[in-house]
Design an enzyme around this catalytic site. Structure first.
Site, PDB file in Angstrom:
ATOM      1  N   TRP A 187     -10.843 -24.243   1.272  1.00 53.08           N
ATOM      2  CA  TRP A 187     -11.585 -23.128   0.686  1.00 53.08           C
ATOM      3  C   TRP A 187     -11.293 -21.837   1.432  1.00 53.08           C
ATOM      4  O   TRP A 187     -10.995 -20.811   0.853  1.00 53.08           O
ATOM      5  CB  TRP A 187     -13.071 -23.445   0.739  1.00 53.08           C
ATOM      6  CG  TRP A 187     -13.940 -22.301   0.333  1.00 53.08           C
ATOM      7  CD1 TRP A 187     -14.194 -21.886  -0.941  1.00 53.08           C
ATOM      8  CD2 TRP A 187     -14.659 -21.413   1.189  1.00 53.08           C
ATOM      9  NE1 TRP A 187     -15.015 -20.798  -0.937  1.00 53.08           N
ATOM     10  CE2 TRP A 187     -15.321 -20.487   0.372  1.00 53.08           C
ATOM     11  CE3 TRP A 187     -14.804 -21.315   2.567  1.00 53.08           C
ATOM     12  CZ2 TRP A 187     -16.110 -19.470   0.883  1.00 53.08           C
ATOM     13  CZ3 TRP A 187     -15.600 -20.307   3.062  1.00 53.08           C
ATOM     14  CH2 TRP A 187     -16.237 -19.395   2.231  1.00 53.08           C
ATOM     15  N   TYR A 188     -11.304 -21.967   2.764  1.00 54.49           N
ATOM     16  CA  TYR A 188     -11.098 -20.777   3.595  1.00 54.49           C
ATOM     17  C   TYR A 188      -9.706 -20.199   3.361  1.00 54.49           C
ATOM     18  O   TYR A 188      -9.536 -19.006   3.115  1.00 54.49           O
ATOM     19  CB  TYR A 188     -11.262 -21.168   5.053  1.00 54.49           C
ATOM     20  CG  TYR A 188     -10.988 -20.066   6.024  1.00 54.49           C
ATOM     21  CD1 TYR A 188     -11.902 -19.025   6.154  1.00 54.49           C
ATOM     22  CD2 TYR A 188      -9.821 -20.040   6.777  1.00 54.49           C
ATOM     23  CE1 TYR A 188     -11.651 -18.002   7.045  1.00 54.49           C
ATOM     24  CE2 TYR A 188      -9.570 -19.013   7.665  1.00 54.49           C
ATOM     25  CZ  TYR A 188     -10.495 -17.998   7.791  1.00 54.49           C
ATOM     26  OH  TYR A 188     -10.244 -16.988   8.655  1.00 54.49           O
ATOM     27  N   GLU A 224      24.130  30.176  -0.357  1.00 57.00           N
ATOM     28  CA  GLU A 224      22.784  30.639  -0.710  1.00 57.00           C
ATOM     29  C   GLU A 224      22.795  32.119  -1.077  1.00 57.00           C
ATOM     30  O   GLU A 224      22.092  32.548  -1.995  1.00 57.00           O
ATOM     31  CB  GLU A 224      21.802  30.374   0.432  1.00 57.00           C
ATOM     32  CG  GLU A 224      21.629  28.904   0.818  1.00 57.00           C
ATOM     33  CD  GLU A 224      21.236  28.019  -0.361  1.00 57.00           C
ATOM     34  OE1 GLU A 224      20.576  28.500  -1.309  1.00 57.00           O
ATOM     35  OE2 GLU A 224      21.602  26.822  -0.347  1.00 57.00           O
ATOM     36  N   GLN A 250      -8.510 -16.621   1.751  1.00 53.87           N
ATOM     37  CA  GLN A 250      -7.617 -15.711   2.463  1.00 53.87           C
ATOM     38  C   GLN A 250      -6.456 -15.289   1.573  1.00 53.87           C
ATOM     39  O   GLN A 250      -6.094 -14.136   1.510  1.00 53.87           O
ATOM     40  CB  GLN A 250      -7.031 -16.426   3.692  1.00 53.87           C
ATOM     41  CG  GLN A 250      -8.042 -16.632   4.772  1.00 53.87           C
ATOM     42  CD  GLN A 250      -8.314 -15.354   5.512  1.00 53.87           C
ATOM     43  OE1 GLN A 250      -7.392 -14.706   5.975  1.00 53.87           O
ATOM     44  NE2 GLN A 250      -9.559 -14.972   5.586  1.00 53.87           N
ATOM     45  N   ASP A 264      23.790  21.376  -7.586  1.00 51.45           N
ATOM     46  CA  ASP A 264      23.726  22.526  -8.490  1.00 51.45           C
ATOM     47  C   ASP A 264      24.458  22.217  -9.788  1.00 51.45           C
ATOM     48  O   ASP A 264      23.965  22.507 -10.878  1.00 51.45           O
ATOM     49  CB  ASP A 264      24.401  23.747  -7.849  1.00 51.45           C
ATOM     50  CG  ASP A 264      23.619  24.275  -6.654  1.00 51.45           C
ATOM     51  OD1 ASP A 264      22.408  24.014  -6.604  1.00 51.45           O
ATOM     52  OD2 ASP A 264      24.230  24.936  -5.806  1.00 51.45           O
ATOM     53  N   HIS A 285      23.754  32.413  -4.703  1.00 51.77           N
ATOM     54  CA  HIS A 285      22.610  32.177  -5.594  1.00 51.77           C
ATOM     55  C   HIS A 285      21.719  33.417  -5.653  1.00 51.77           C
ATOM     56  O   HIS A 285      21.354  33.901  -6.717  1.00 51.77           O
ATOM     57  CB  HIS A 285      21.733  31.040  -5.055  1.00 51.77           C
ATOM     58  CG  HIS A 285      22.291  29.671  -5.255  1.00 51.77           C
ATOM     59  ND1 HIS A 285      22.831  29.238  -6.442  1.00 51.77           N
ATOM     60  CD2 HIS A 285      22.352  28.603  -4.409  1.00 51.77           C
ATOM     61  CE1 HIS A 285      23.208  27.972  -6.308  1.00 51.77           C
ATOM     62  NE2 HIS A 285      22.935  27.566  -5.095  1.00 51.77           N
TER      63      HIS A 285
END
Ligand code: ADP
Ligand code: MG
Ligand code: ZN
Length: 646
Positions: free
Chosen positions: A151-152, A452, A156, A527, A455
């Protein structure tokens, strides 16, 4: 600008040995069980000895001698146990063989019959606690112990010990939020914004609270409510809030949990779930991420998942099986309503559909406010500004933004969250954490700076592109550098001209690299992917190509995979080739435009790139000063929103 030279603090590691997550391991538990068993059996043998050792135990021959000597007045026989009472009232016990009778045994010892006659012999029925204890305990204890262990352990396992959940199959595994549970309870107060969604759901709340009112007037109650919206917009949260407002039990399960491990389990889980919910009516059954089971059936693509279909069928059956006044409402959430099976959307099933949009500026502010409730904010914090700078953020993003801000403040041992913490968190949530340790060498740094700058310059010159908010060559997440652009206002629609300029801006990095270094790096690959996808959508979905006309060719693309099967793909080979040609035409035109800008303003490009190499991050004001110095007028209007452009 982020403070340079600030050492990233490592989380302190204590001297404790790390504990494994979760409870003790199975072996530890078994060892403990064994220990308990040992203690029990030792205890038992003590008890047994104690029970038997109450009286002095003597051999049977001693009893026989004492009878002959005439000191014994009576004998009690109980089973194989003999208790002799002496003239002085003392008692002694002994044992005989179980099968043979006492008189037989005693006469075997050669006791004269007249000696026997004076002894009062009482044969007692074996019984009483003692007998049962002594005979049954040795059998019962191990059995009870075994059952206890089983049962235990099973408890669990059901408690979610990793992959052992297999043991509980069939049970629905739904999580239940009880209306009494104040800790887990969520109400509409916890959901900021989403006004339309809330007012629609208010009707459901009303029904769950007051079903009679609706039934009396003959109204058919909606059975299913489908919440649709982008990930993180608060669908799960809203569903829980409905339950919280109505004060009814809330059974929630995720679509993927239905289809977890064993074939045939999904359907039985559905049955189980609905049975439980009906018992608890009025109640809400919530199926999160329903697209995991609710995809269009019968495609055969992807292995034709029978399990999924059976589960879906069972959901449909259950929803049809509701009596009109069953008072169970099924809620479901999906961020892919386009792939859902039409049968789910038919009236009588998920006939209510609530769309949850990404929050607009005001809603964002409210959401930030909700998540700032338990956090001490500094006097300089203006959530309005944060809301303005986070277009496209979902509720979940905003929640995580507030949390990141708190973490930043805590790491620097401050008691309050400042505006600067929150500003830094925006970029962290959007792009991932800064990777200062990812050091670019001099050449890489130059290339990234030019990329960058490319852009940023194209974005500043082309009329329909969003103005630049910030440029950085500090790598974040997967991007080596980034340029943040800011649209002027919240927007729901984008035009062809904006898209064309967007594509040109995306190409800006690629072209700048090629112009300056006469070479291209892999840094531009993302990109290119983004702009190609955008160009393809313009042609095949948005009707933005004159040649192809206003036809949505790609509308069937989704269906082709999840829908009616591949053979239904409506575009023929020739059409596909024409689309490709149009996509190419758009991209080449954008390329020409961007190249023109960069050639014309080469001096500005160099200046921006050099400044970037020097300081690594340029805020809007510094950037615009460079533009002005090179005769470019920066875009006006106050900046309101931005979107990342890697
Ligand atoms: P979904 O189910 O739509 O993917 P969730 O409901 O799980 O999103 O939302 C994730 C988290 O985001 C919530 O737990 C909450 O903290 C936050 N959140 C989302 N939307 C809102 C909102 N409108 N108001 C407050 N918090 C929100
Ligand atoms: Mg969810
Ligand atoms: Zn780029």
């Amino acid at each position: 600008m982020a403070a340079p030279g600030q050492q990233p603090r490592k989380p302190k590691v204590g001297g404790e040995t790390p504990k494994p997550a979760g409870g003790p391991s199975l072996w530890v538990q078994l060892a403990a069980a064994f220990g308990v068993f040992l203690v029990l059996s030792i205890g038992y043998s003590y008890v047994r000895q104690y029970i038997s050792a109450q009286d002095e135990t003597v051999p049977l021959s001693q009893i026989a001698q004492d009878i002959t000597a005439g000191t014994i007045t009576s004998l009690d026989v109980s089973g194989d146990k003999i208790t002799a009472t002496y003239a002085d009232k003392t008692t002694k016990t002994s044992r005989k063989e179980t099968e043979s009778s006492l008189t037989q045994t005693l006469s075997d010892y050669g006791i004269a019959p007249e000696k026997m006659a004076v002894v009062k012999i009482e044969i007692k029925d074996e019984g009483g606690v003692r007998f049962w204890a002594l005979t049954l305990l040795p059998i019962l204890v191990p059995i009870m112990f075994l059952f206890g262990v089983i049962w235990y352990l099973s408890r669990q396992l059901r408690g979610g010990a990793g992959g052992m959940q297999a043991f509980s199959f069939g049970k629905s595994m739904a999580r239940l939020v009880n209306p009494e549970d104040e800790v887990q309870k969520v109400t509409f107060k916890d959901v900021a914004g989403a006004k339309e969604a809330k007012s629609e759901l208010l009707e459901i709340v009303d029904f769950l609270k007051n079903p009679k009112k609706f039934i009396q007037i003959g109204a058919r109650i909606p059975k299913g409510v489908l919440l649709m919206g982008a990930p993180g917009t608060g669908k799960t949260l809203l569903a829980r809030a409905v339950a919280g407002e109505a004060g009814v039990p809330f059974f929630s399960i995720s679509g993927s949990e239905f289809v977890e491990m064993f074939v045939g389990v999904g359907a039985s889980r559905v049955r189980d779930l609905f049975l439980t919910a009906k018992k608890a009516a009025p109640s809400i059954v919530f199926i999160d991420e329903i697209d995991a089971v609710g995809r269009v059936r019968g495609t055969g693509v992807g292995g034709g998942n029978d399990e999924r279909e059976q589960t879906l069928n069972q959901i449909l059956v259950e929803m049809d099986g509701f009596e009109p006044n069953e008072k169970v409402i099924v809620m479901a959430a999906s961020n892919r309503p386009d792939v859902l099976d039409p049968a789910l959307l038919r009236p009588g099933r998920f006939d209510r559909r609530v769309m949850i949009d990404l929050p607009d500026r005001k809603d964002r502010e409210e959401i930030l406010r909700v998540h700032a409730r338990s956090k001490p904010l500094g006097a300089d914090v203006k959530l309005v500004v944060i809301a303005e700078r986070t277009p496209g953020f979902s509720g979940a993003d905003l929640a995580s933004l507030m949390n990141e801000g708190a973490i930043l403040a805590a790491r620097e041992d401050r008691k309050e969250i400042t505006q600067y913490d929150l500003i830094r968190s925006i970029e962290k949530v959007m792009l991932g954490p800064e990777r200062r340790s990812h050091v670019l060498n001099k050449k890489e740094k130059e290339i990234t700076a030019y990329h960058e700058a490319g852009h940023a310059l194209v974005a500043s010159v082309l009329p329909y592109a969003d103005p630049v908010h910030k440029i950085s060559i500090i790598s974040r997440g997967r991007a080596a550098g980034y340029t943040l652009k800011l649209p002027f206002e919240d927007r729901r629609m984008q035009s062809r001209k904006e898209f064309l300029d967007d594509i040109a801006v995306s190409l800006g990095g690629f072209i700048a690299e090629k112009m300056v270094f006469d070479d291209v790096t892999t840094g531009a690959s993302n990109d290119l992917q983004v702009l190609s996808a955008l160009a393809r959508n313009m042609v095949a979905r948005y009707g933005m190509s004159d040649k192809m006309g206003p036809i949505a060719f790609a509308a069937s693309a989704q269906r082709a995979i999840f829908g009616e099967g591949v053979e239904n793909d409506q575009s023929s080979q020739e059409v596909a080739a024409e689309i490709d040609a149009e996509v190419k035409k758009i991209i080449l035109a954008a390329h020409k435009k961007a190249e023109g800008v960069l050639t014309k303003h080469r001096a500005a490009l160099d200046a921006i790139a050099q400044k970037l190499v020097e300081v690594e991050t340029l805020e809007r004001a510094e950037f615009e000063n460079i533009l002005i110095a090179h005769g470019i007028t920066p875009k006006k209007k106050e900046d309101i929103e931005h979107a990342p452009l890697a």
